[in-house]
Design a protein around this motif. Structure first.
Motif, short mmCIF file in Angstrom:
data_model
loop_
_atom_site.label_atom_id
_atom_site.label_comp_id
_atom_site.label_asym_id
_atom_site.label_seq_id
_atom_site.Cartn_x
_atom_site.Cartn_y
_atom_site.Cartn_z
N GLY A 1 0.81 -1.22 0.00
CA GLY A 1 0.00 0.00 0.00
C GLY A 1 0.84 1.26 0.00
N PHE A 2 1.93 1.24 0.76
CA PHE A 2 2.81 2.41 0.84
C PHE A 2 3.48 2.68 -0.51
CE2 PHE A 2 6.96 4.33 1.80
CZ PHE A 2 6.54 5.47 2.47
N LEU A 3 3.97 1.62 -1.16
CA LEU A 3 4.65 1.79 -2.44
C LEU A 3 3.68 2.28 -3.52
CD1 LEU A 3 6.96 -1.36 -2.46
CD2 LEU A 3 7.65 1.03 -2.15
N ILE A 4 2.45 1.77 -3.50
CA ILE A 4 1.45 2.23 -4.46
C ILE A 4 1.15 3.71 -4.25
CG2 ILE A 4 -0.96 2.00 -5.19
CD1 ILE A 4 -0.72 -0.99 -4.58
N THR A 5 1.06 4.10 -2.98
CA THR A 5 0.80 5.51 -2.66
C THR A 5 1.93 6.40 -3.16
OG1 THR A 5 -0.44 4.84 -0.69
CG2 THR A 5 0.30 7.13 -0.79
N ILE A 6 3.18 5.99 -2.94
CA ILE A 6 4.34 6.75 -3.41
C ILE A 6 4.30 6.88 -4.93
CG2 ILE A 6 6.85 6.75 -3.61
CD1 ILE A 6 5.85 7.54 -0.85
N TRP A 7 3.93 5.77 -5.59
CA TRP A 7 3.87 5.80 -7.04
C TRP A 7 2.80 6.78 -7.54
CZ3 TRP A 7 5.89 5.20 -11.57
CH2 TRP A 7 5.08 5.07 -12.69
N LEU A 8 1.66 6.80 -6.91
CA LEU A 8 0.58 7.70 -7.31
C LEU A 8 0.98 9.17 -7.10
CD1 LEU A 8 -2.54 5.81 -5.89
CD2 LEU A 8 -1.88 6.04 -8.30
N ILE A 9 1.65 9.43 -5.99
CA ILE A 9 2.11 10.81 -5.72
C ILE A 9 3.15 11.23 -6.74
CG2 ILE A 9 3.32 12.26 -4.06
CD1 ILE A 9 2.00 10.61 -1.83
N PHE A 10 4.09 10.32 -7.03
CA PHE A 10 5.14 10.63 -8.02
C PHE A 10 4.51 10.88 -9.39
CE2 PHE A 10 7.74 8.96 -11.50
CZ PHE A 10 8.84 9.82 -11.42
N GLN A 11 3.55 10.02 -9.74
CA GLN A 11 2.87 10.16 -11.03
C GLN A 11 2.15 11.50 -11.14
OE1 GLN A 11 -0.45 7.44 -11.87
NE2 GLN A 11 0.65 6.78 -13.72
N LYS A 12 1.52 11.94 -10.05
CA LYS A 12 0.80 13.21 -10.02
C LYS A 12 1.77 14.38 -10.17
CE LYS A 12 -2.69 16.01 -9.08
NZ LYS A 12 -3.85 16.20 -9.97
N ILE A 13 2.84 14.37 -9.38
CA ILE A 13 3.82 15.47 -9.42
C ILE A 13 4.50 15.53 -10.79
CG2 ILE A 13 5.98 16.32 -8.44
CD1 ILE A 13 5.09 15.14 -5.76
N TYR A 14 4.86 14.36 -11.32
CA TYR A 14 5.53 14.33 -12.61
C TYR A 14 4.61 14.84 -13.71
CZ TYR A 14 8.13 12.58 -16.64
OH TYR A 14 8.82 12.48 -17.83
N GLY A 15 3.33 14.49 -13.65
CA GLY A 15 2.37 14.95 -14.64
C GLY A 15 2.20 16.46 -14.60
N LEU A 16 2.12 17.02 -13.38
CA LEU A 16 1.99 18.47 -13.23
C LEU A 16 3.24 19.17 -13.75
CD1 LEU A 16 0.32 18.67 -9.69
CD2 LEU A 16 -0.77 19.11 -11.91
N TYR A 17 4.40 18.59 -13.47
CA TYR A 17 5.66 19.18 -13.91
C TYR A 17 5.74 19.20 -15.43
CZ TYR A 17 10.66 19.73 -14.72
OH TYR A 17 11.88 20.16 -15.17
N MET A 18 5.24 18.12 -16.08
CA MET A 18 5.30 18.04 -17.53
C MET A 18 4.16 18.80 -18.20
SD MET A 18 8.04 16.35 -18.13
CE MET A 18 7.85 16.04 -19.87
N GLY A 19 3.22 19.30 -17.38
CA GLY A 19 2.12 20.07 -17.91
C GLY A 19 1.02 19.24 -18.53
N SER A 20 1.03 17.97 -18.29
CA SER A 20 -0.01 17.10 -18.84
C SER A 20 -1.18 16.99 -17.85
CB SER A 20 0.56 15.71 -19.13
OG SER A 20 1.09 15.13 -17.95
N LYS A 21 -2.32 16.59 -18.38
CA LYS A 21 -3.50 16.47 -17.54
C LYS A 21 -3.45 15.15 -16.78
CE LYS A 21 -8.54 16.79 -17.68
NZ LYS A 21 -9.74 16.93 -18.56
N VAL A 22 -3.56 15.24 -15.47
CA VAL A 22 -3.48 14.06 -14.61
C VAL A 22 -4.72 13.99 -13.73
CG1 VAL A 22 -2.13 12.84 -12.87
CG2 VAL A 22 -0.96 14.22 -14.59
#
Length: 320
Positions: free
Chosen positions: A247-268
């Motif tokens: 559960g912790f690793l999945i949560t980290i992955w979702l947070i990373f995916q969100k931050i990376y998407g915002l950084y790249m300017g894509s819709k997340v």
């Protein structure tokens, strides 16, 4: 000390009891053994108890316990073990399919060869294929899980040192796994002897196919209890760690995916709108619950361990 105790669980076997008593007595007398025969009447609904009572009048070596209802073979054996006084304890069924002529050979393997347990192996069986095929599969799985190289765990004809039967407790349907229970209690010298299997002479078998399903459930139960009853946190903690970490690793992955998407300017999508978020949440909660279960089990084990149930083979210069 009596040399041999023969324990015979009985359930509706009135026809076979006189012949079995005579056969056992003849074998014992021919070999000069001191002995006792302990019949455990497991709630029979026929005249088994009356027959046993008459046999005890004719043979002073016959002893018996009468259960008020049918408790099962494990309960009968456990009672017999507690009452036995023999140097070697033999168990056998009351249906005459086990031959008392095998008793001297089993006794010699315990006394002369030093085995803790000797289990019979009915290499040639007179059972229908509906019993033999499931039995072979059952024995193969039990061998694999237990590491004990026996061909016939369920054979009723077995021999034990007295110290073995006095240091184990069986219940439910655990009689199939006495060698496994004994091994986990430190009695690891377990042997096997090919024994004669005879066709049933009287009555019908008391066991159906459901015993194999019950047998697998009991195998899981006895394996779990013997491995984790003193360390439940090892089991629940391991599962809790796996669940919580997932559960912790999945949560980290979702947070990373969100931050990376915002950084790249894509819709997340929002994290809480993703199915993985709920999977991670469930895994985290289950992990915490398993940890708490482990802690509670450890506390219960600690509080209930007033007396350590360790088997001791000897003491030096100790009075207690």
């Amino acid at each position: 000390m009596i040399q041999i105790s023969v324990i015979v669980p009985v359930f509706n076997e009135q026809e076979s009891l006189p012949e079995l008593n005579s056969w056992i007595s003849r074998v014992m007398n021919d070999h000069g053994f001191s002995y006792e025969i302990i019949f455990i009447n497991d709630g029979s609904t026929d005249d088994s108890w009356e027959v046993i009572s008459e046999l005890s009048k004719l043979n002073p070596n016959v002893k018996a316990v009468n259960f008020t209802r049918n408790y099962g073979k494990s309960a009968a054996l456990d009672m017999g073990f507690s009452k036995s006084k023999g140097e070697v304890v033999i168990t056998m069924d009351a249906d005459l399919q086990d031959s008392p002529d095998e008793i001297p050979g089993l006794y010699n393997m315990i006394i002369d060869e030093g085995f803790d347990i000797v289990s019979g192996w009915k290499k040639k069986r007179f059972d229908p294929i509906s019993k033999t095929i499931p039995s072979k599969f059952f024995n193969g799985v039990t061998r694999w899980i237990s590491g004990i190289k026996l061909h016939d765990f369920n054979c009723g004809l077995k021999a034990y040192k007295q110290k073995v039967v006095k240091n184990i407790h069986i219940y439910g349907e655990m009689h199939r796994y006495i060698p496994l229970i004994a091994k986990w209690n430190g009695f690891a010298k377990i042997g096997e002897r090919v024994v004669e299997h005879r066709a049933r002479k009287y009555g019908e078998t008391k066991f159906g196919l459901e015993r194999f399903l019950n047998g697998f459930l009991d195998l899981i139960s006895v394996s779990f209890v013997n491995r984790y009853k003193k360390k439940p946190m090892h089991f629940f903690g391991l599962l809790g760690t796996i669940s919580f970490s997932s559960g912790f690793l999945i949560t980290i992955w979702l947070i990373f995916q969100k931050i990376y998407g915002l950084y790249m300017g894509s819709k997340v999508r929002e994290i809480t709108e993703q199915p993985l978020f709920f999977l991670a949440l469930v895994a985290l909660i289950v992990g915490v619950q398993l940890f708490l279960t482990g802690f509670l089990a450890e506390m219960m084990t600690s509080n209930n361990s007033k007396k350590a149930d360790y088997n001791v083979s000897g003491q030096i210069n100790l009075n207690d």
